[in-house]
Design an enzyme around this catalytic site. Structure first.
Site, short mmCIF file in Angstrom:
data_model
loop_
_atom_site.label_atom_id
_atom_site.label_comp_id
_atom_site.label_asym_id
_atom_site.label_seq_id
_atom_site.Cartn_x
_atom_site.Cartn_y
_atom_site.Cartn_z
N GLU A 119 11.82 -88.10 -27.32
CA GLU A 119 11.42 -87.29 -26.17
C GLU A 119 12.46 -87.25 -25.08
OE1 GLU A 119 9.43 -89.35 -27.55
OE2 GLU A 119 7.74 -88.15 -28.22
N HIS A 152 -3.28 -92.63 -25.51
CA HIS A 152 -3.31 -91.21 -25.84
C HIS A 152 -4.29 -90.46 -24.98
CE1 HIS A 152 -1.35 -93.04 -29.26
NE2 HIS A 152 -0.89 -91.86 -29.58
#
Lengths: 402, 396
Positions: free
Chosen positions: A138, A207
């Site tokens: 990322e 998450h």
């Protein structure tokens, strides 16, 4: 009085646009109307163009109250029905057709079609150079997206889950947000960073993060949160067309919402809030998934005799203080319902902004309902109590309206 | 590690002799820049390569190029020394990272590429900016925070940018510019420009994870990215052997080819960059390791002598100084006299002093500039002051 109105005029950029019929067929026409200039100047004398009529138009949404749906006729409706992720894809595809510099990069966006199917089919249509599968890195692919944006490309970086973008925080904060400023205006970063966030169905703590609270201080970026297929497509298109870096927050649980959206092209304004349900008694400000909890609570409230005004703020940075201010002037009570945690969330900033600007109009202190300051637990019952539930919203409104 | 040792004797006969040169007594000593006969000069040290062929040690150059190397490097050296004085006079504040000693990298790279190629570097960017076409006035104004600076005084020493000549900065966070550089290369491939990106970083940044992430992606997607490690052997106060298990930075790319270059030899840098550009356009990324040295400390707040000896610094200055090397080349090939070179240096000194004087006259930015350029002109986005009632921003 002048200060409040003065602050409100600042964000009245689109006062000449009707938020529902925002037809922007070409970039050229938009920039011409921008250059008219008068609505871009903040006037310290507090003069403002009256646009209260905008508040009365209802925007159709997926969770309509009973009264609204009965008005729907049996005649064939215009537009086409689709799910939210399909609306995002439609917006993305239209922009990629329109502008060859638009490209998408992210994990599994290409051949796999996107983990939430937002980019399904795009790789076969546009090829590997425009829909790029990245390795799980990322920090670097967000940096690469920003570098590409510096040259004029318009990349869309997808975080498979917003929480993963924490790894790219340095790139987003320092390079994405600040390069336009530190280069003295030489570089524009027309990047869109998007992905699903929010509390899902027992996804676990890592998450289920709400990154809007962490990103909101970064100067130079804009943040928007979509909540319906209509505004998802509109905001996606607006974000891609914007010259500023935009972070588009989607929600994991909203991808399968179905709605009928217009066939013709439309773009939503990035800085405007959406009036979901006009009312008289209390202003409820919300965004993303909490909008649906609020609308559910609104049904109960209407039955109990209250008339809540529900505004989906949509623009998380900067806030649409014009719409919000007008609403506060009308109802004098504010309830903020958000999914961020209590500490340092969007609700906290919004409370501060409203208190600073509209304190004279408030009859009661602002109530802010947020998620608990805990990591999201896995157990279903515990997770339910982490986020704000409709029953709590009803109680809060009753408390406010005493 | 083989350090190039140029014989310190000033006798011209010992030095790098031209392999082929036409020097006739009548034609020598033209200080004009339109002298374009080719000189072929050998680099001091051969290149070491990893997973690729080394380029040849013989570099073609012209007298005008050598003279321009001398002039540019002298300007850069003078500019950095002047910045040192300005910092001590508290006209430059914050961080100031000086590049003196490393000028050959900036100058050699420029001579191998065009302004359409992109360069991105970290915070030691004053000379790279100058090489890309920036003016001394822009440099000093930006360092002093005036509006005539290249970033209108809002960036500072670590944020020099020049978009029209492909200089993408100027970045403060170590290593973050490398993914940006790979993004630039991606855009070049996307637009099919036929240009390359040089992403510079230091030996300290060579241990950043994002570098390897970006390298992986660049190699996967065949991007025309050239990663240049300016190895001055010290990551601020930490010597390279204390920071990296494997200080052979040109080999750290593993599957990506690498080349080790004597970074104090402008001609070697030029040859390597030319080679790298051809390679990158055909075969994807390549790493160049420039073996160089900085005379100053890491920044102005670092004396530079707590982690290395003064003898080491003066040793490098005597034996490997890039400007001295070019001076000796020029003198040995009779391209100019000692006096003419000294005159050039005097001229450069005057230019720098004039630029500083002019920069001091430049005004500070206006208060409203605080809020400009936060957002690009858009639908109506504005930036406010902390006190929304008092300070107003009007969109330009």
């Amino acid at each position: 009085m002048a200060t409040i109105v003065g602050a409100a005029t600042a964000l009245s950029a689109s006062k000449s646009f009707d938020s529902r019929k925002l037809h922007l067929p070409s970039r050229g026409s938009l920039s011409v109307s921008e250059r008219k200039g008068s609505f871009l100047v903040v006037r310290s004398d507090g003069s403002v163009v009256h646009k209260a009529h905008r508040a009365q138009k209802l925007i159709t949404n997926a969770v309509a109250t009973k009264a609204d749906s009965s008005a729907a006729s049996t005649a064939p409706k215009p537009g086409h029905e689709l799910l939210l992720f399909e609306a995002l894809r439609e917006g993305l595809e239209e922009e990629m057709d329109r502008d060859p510099t638009v490209c998408v990069m992210g994990e599994d966006v290409g051949h796999y079609g996107g983990s939430y199917k937002v980019t399904k089919g795009l790789a076969t249509k546009y090829g590997d150079l425009r829909v790029l599968d990245t390795p799980i890195a990322e920090n670097s692919f967000t940096g690469m997206g920003i570098g590409a944006a510096m040259t004029g490309l318009r990349p869309i970086v997808e975080g498979m889950n917003m929480g993963f973008l924490l790894l790219a925080f340095n790139q987003i904060s320092n390079n994405c947000g600040m390069l336009h400023y530190t280069s003295g205006g030489q570089f524009k970063i027309p990047i869109v960073i998007r992905g699903p966030g929010g509390v899902g169905r027992q996804l676990g703590a890592e998450h289920s993060q709400r990154l809007e609270s962490y990103f909101q201080s970064i100067p130079g970026i804009q943040m928007v949160a979509c909540s319906t297929p209509y505004n998802a497509k509109g905001l996606m298109k607006a974000a891609i067309r914007s010259e500023n870096p935009v972070i588009l927050f989607e929600h994991v649980l909203l991808y399968n919402l179905k709605e009928r959206i217009p066939d013709e092209e439309y773009v939503c304004s990035l800085e405007e809030a959406e009036m979901v349900r006009p009312g008289e008694h209390v202003t409820i400000l919300t965004y993303s998934r909490m909008r649906y909890h609020v609308m559910q609570a609104a049904k109960t409230l209407v039955n109990k005799g209250y008339d809540p005004e529900v505004i989906d703020i949509r623009s998380l940075k900067p806030f649409d203080l014009h719409t919000i201010g007008n609403s506060v002037k009308k109802t004098h009570r504010v309830l903020i319902v958000e999914e961020c945690m209590r500490t340092g969330g969007i609700g906290a900033s919004l409370t501060a902004a409203i208190t600073e600007n509209f304190n004279d109009y408030l009859d009661a202190p602002i109530i802010c309902l947020s998620s608990q300051d805990v990591p999201t637990p896995y157990a279903g019952t515990l997770e339910e109590w982490t986020v704000v539930q409709p029953a709590q919203i009803v109680t809060a409104v009753e408390q406010l309206c005493q | 590690m083989a350090l190039a040792h140029v014989a310190s004797s000033t006798s011209r006969s010992n030095l790098l002799r031209p392999i082929s040169a036409i020097v006739s007594p009548n034609l020598r000593r033209q200080l004009s820049t339109d002298d374009t006969r080719t000189l072929t000069i050998e680099t001091s040290v051969p290149f070491t390569s990893h997973q690729c062929e080394s380029p040849s040690r013989s570099v073609d150059t012209t007298p005008s190029e050598l003279l321009s190397f001398f002039r540019d490097m002298a300007t850069m050296r003078r500019m950095e020394i002047a910045a040192d004085s300005l910092y001590k006079a508290k006209l430059i504040r914050g961080f100031c990272h000086l590049y003196d000693g490393q000028e050959a990298v900036a100058v050699g790279m420029e001579s191998a590429i065009t302004k359409k190629d992109s360069i991105i570097t970290a915070y030691r960017d004053h000379c790279t900016f100058l090489g890309r076409g920036g003016t001394l006035l822009q440099v000093f104004s930006e360092l002093m925070g005036r509006i005539d600076g290249c970033s209108k005084g809002k960036g500072g020493s670590m944020h020099f940018y020049k978009k029209d000549s492909g200089f993408y900065g100027g970045h403060g966070i170590v290593g973050a510019q490398v993914p940006l550089g790979c993004g630039l290369a991606f855009a070049q491939k996307y637009k099919k420009d036929g240009t390359v990106t040089f992403a510079l970083y230091g030996d300290g940044a060579a241990n950043q994870g994002q570098l390897f992430e970006a390298l992986n992606i660049s190699a996967l997607w065949d991007l025309p990215a050239i990663l240049v490690c300016e190895n001055n052997h010290y990551g601020m106060g930490t010597a390279e052997w204390r920071a990296a298990k494997s200080p052979a930075y040109y080999k750290r790319g593993d599957y990506v080819p690498g080349l080790k270059v004597d970074g104090m030899d402008a001609l070697a840098v030029k040859q390597a960059c030319k080679f790298a550009k051809e390679h990158a356009l055909k075969n994807g990324p390549i790493i160049l390791e420039m073996d160089t040295y900085r005379y100053h400390g890491h920044s102005m707040s670092d004396p530079g002598s707590t982690y290395r000896t003064r003898d080491e610094i003066s040793g490098v200055r005597q034996e490997r100084d890039p400007i001295e090397r070019v001076r000796k080349l020029i003198l040995s090939h009779d391209l100019a006299t000692e006096k003419e070179l000294k005159d050039t240096e005097k001229e450069v000194r005057k230019l720098v002093d004039d630029a500083i004087a002019q920069a001091k006259e430049s005004p500070m930015p206006e208060p409203h500039e605080l809020f400009t350029n936060v957002y690009a002109k858009g639908y109506g986005v504005e930036a406010f002051g902390a006190d929304r009632k008092e300070v107003r921003a009007v969109l330009p």
